[in-house]
Design a protein around this motif. Structure first.
Motif, mmCIF file in Angstrom:
data_model
loop_
_atom_site.group_PDB
_atom_site.id
_atom_site.type_symbol
_atom_site.label_atom_id
_atom_site.label_comp_id
_atom_site.label_asym_id
_atom_site.label_seq_id
_atom_site.Cartn_x
_atom_site.Cartn_y
_atom_site.Cartn_z
ATOM 1 N N SER A 183 0.677 -1.100 0.132
ATOM 2 C CA SER A 183 0.210 -0.004 0.601
ATOM 3 C C SER A 183 0.915 1.618 -0.270
ATOM 4 C CB SER A 183 -1.461 -0.297 1.174
ATOM 5 O OG SER A 183 0.311 -0.419 2.024
ATOM 6 N N ASN A 255 -5.042 -4.089 3.452
ATOM 7 C CA ASN A 255 -6.341 -4.866 3.119
ATOM 8 C C ASN A 255 -6.269 -6.559 4.086
ATOM 9 O OD1 ASN A 255 -8.477 -6.359 3.843
ATOM 10 N ND2 ASN A 255 -9.794 -6.389 1.424
ATOM 11 N N ILE A 289 -5.957 1.874 -1.422
ATOM 12 C CA ILE A 289 -6.318 0.599 -1.190
ATOM 13 C C ILE A 289 -5.757 -0.563 -1.403
ATOM 14 C CG2 ILE A 289 -8.630 -1.219 0.151
ATOM 15 C CD1 ILE A 289 -10.137 1.259 0.311
ATOM 16 N N VAL A 290 -4.968 -1.514 -1.073
ATOM 17 C CA VAL A 290 -4.505 -2.461 -1.340
ATOM 18 C C VAL A 290 -4.413 -3.781 -0.532
ATOM 19 C CG1 VAL A 290 -1.993 -3.710 -1.999
ATOM 20 C CG2 VAL A 290 -2.308 -1.725 -2.530
ATOM 21 N N SER A 291 -5.588 -4.783 -1.307
ATOM 22 C CA SER A 291 -6.053 -6.247 -0.605
ATOM 23 C C SER A 291 -5.026 -6.897 -1.466
ATOM 24 C CB SER A 291 -6.955 -6.495 -1.481
ATOM 25 O OG SER A 291 -8.305 -5.379 -1.005
ATOM 26 N N GLY A 296 -11.338 -4.957 -1.044
ATOM 27 C CA GLY A 296 -10.988 -3.992 -1.179
ATOM 28 C C GLY A 296 -12.334 -2.696 -1.875
ATOM 29 N N LEU A 322 -7.848 1.437 -5.825
ATOM 30 C CA LEU A 322 -7.785 -0.023 -5.290
ATOM 31 C C LEU A 322 -7.099 -1.183 -5.665
ATOM 32 C CD1 LEU A 322 -10.576 1.331 -4.371
ATOM 33 C CD2 LEU A 322 -11.601 -1.243 -4.014
ATOM 34 N N THR A 324 -4.611 -4.873 -5.824
ATOM 35 C CA THR A 324 -4.628 -6.525 -5.756
ATOM 36 C C THR A 324 -3.204 -6.892 -5.226
ATOM 37 O OG1 THR A 324 -7.070 -6.723 -6.224
ATOM 38 C CG2 THR A 324 -5.626 -9.043 -5.297
#
Length: 356
Positions: A183, A255, A289-291, A296, A322, A324
């Protein structure tokens, strides 16, 4: 052109819409408007740069099928609401579903470009017990407090103007390890494209960040008037002054468990003391936001409800990026990431800086 567009998805059960119709009539009194009740009519309209009121009857189930069709259209047409400013009234026939529907609605419309002023959701549960405090403060009953909230919401939507500056100041909050954080790596890529911004970064990773203890109203107000909080610490020493000085708050959120991290959640809760004496309608909320896997959108909606809906920060169109990524720093190998980071930075510039 009419003052406002009312997006009021058709509900076939008239008995369930009576209360909503009453609040809509009161809220829009004095404004000219045009009404959209289904997705076919929506597709024929240009909603860009318009003022919009979403008003939806949810009934007991929390479901309005015509709204789902409209939401599908907005999710597939990512610029359908570019430049629009919106507010939301949700009327339900149970004690649940209004807030979750509101968060999802605002997230979807925001992804399509819609800006939401601070506190953009007015919700009526079956009993209207959620208006007990407002009614008491206003010296009226709960139904009248509900209607007054709707009227104020429309006023906020109609009068909203973004705050733009030549060199806006960003307060960036995170609780991550720079050596491994995806992130923070993404934020660094975005930041490179914001040379005209004044940026202050505060880490809540180190030191003890206590969550809100639920002080009494009087105690919380006392500390808020002093620009402080019962627990003190880095949130009072660094974050409170940063919030008062900034033009926008950037939340850098990994996340891990479909939730905002503990230290950042504690910050949101602890902001209540400052909120007792300051409102933040002139400040904006942004998010990175990084999942690791997915979800997200869940984190984004938590930020919307906690900071935009409750703490009055405005939500500029397309407020979040957002992505991943799982392994440490793996995001740096994500195809096309540099272009997406630059596009998000350009969106921030468009929303917060003076054109030209």
């Amino acid at each position: 052109m009419k003052d406002i567009v009312l997006i009021n998805p058709f509900c076939p059960e008239e008995a369930k819409t009576e209360r909503l119709e009453k609040i809509i009539e009161y809220s829009l009194r004095g404004y000219s408007g045009e009404t959209v009740t289904d997705v076919d009519a929506l597709e024929q309209m240009d909603l860009r740069n318009r003022r919009i009121l979403f008003a939806i009857s949810l009934g007991q189930s929390g479901i309005n099928l015509n709204w789902y069709a409209i939401m599908k259209y907005l999710r597939l047409n990512k610029d359908a609401l570019e430049g629009a400013v919106g507010g939301v009234i949700l009327d339900g026939n149970s004690e649940v579903f209004t807030k979750s529907t509101g968060r999802s609605l605002v997230f979807t419309a925001n992804r399509a470009g819609c800006t939401f002023p601070g506190r953009p959701l007015v919700e009526g549960t079956r009993t209207l017990k959620n208006y007990n405090i407002q009614a008491q403060n206003l010296g009226t009953d709960n139904m009248n407090a509900y209607m007054m909230a709707g009227r104020q919401l429309v006023k906020n939507v109609m009068e909203y103007q973004p705050v733009r500056k030549k060199h806006p100041k960003l307060l960036v909050l995170h609780a991550s390890d720079k050596r491994t954080s995806n992130s923070l790596a993404l934020w660094d890529m975005v930041k490179r494209h914001l040379p005209q911004f004044r940026i202050e970064e505060v880490s809540l990773r180190n030191g003890q960040v206590m969550d809100c203890r639920g002080c009494s109203y009087e105690t919380c107000l006392h500390f808020g008037e002093e620009g402080s909080c019962f627990y003190g610490g880095p949130i009072v020493e660094k974050v409170y002054p940063g919030i008062l000085e900034c033009d926008a708050l950037v939340m850098v959120c990994p996340n891990y468990n479909d939730a905002v991290g503990a230290n950042l959640t504690a910050f949101i809760n602890r902001m209540t003391a400052l909120f007792m004496t300051h409102k933040f309608y002139d400040k904006s909320l942004l998010a990175v936001i990084v999942s690791g896997y997915s979800g997200g959108d869940i984190v984004a909606e938590q930020l919307i409800s906690g900071i935009n809906m409750n703490k009055t920060f405005a939500l500029p169109g397309k407020f979040a990026i957002l992505e991943t990524a799982n392994d440490p720093r793996a995001i740096l190998a994500s195809e096309g990431l540099e272009a997406r980071a630059e596009a998000f930075a350009e969106n921030i510039k468009k929303r917060l800086t003076i054109p030209g």
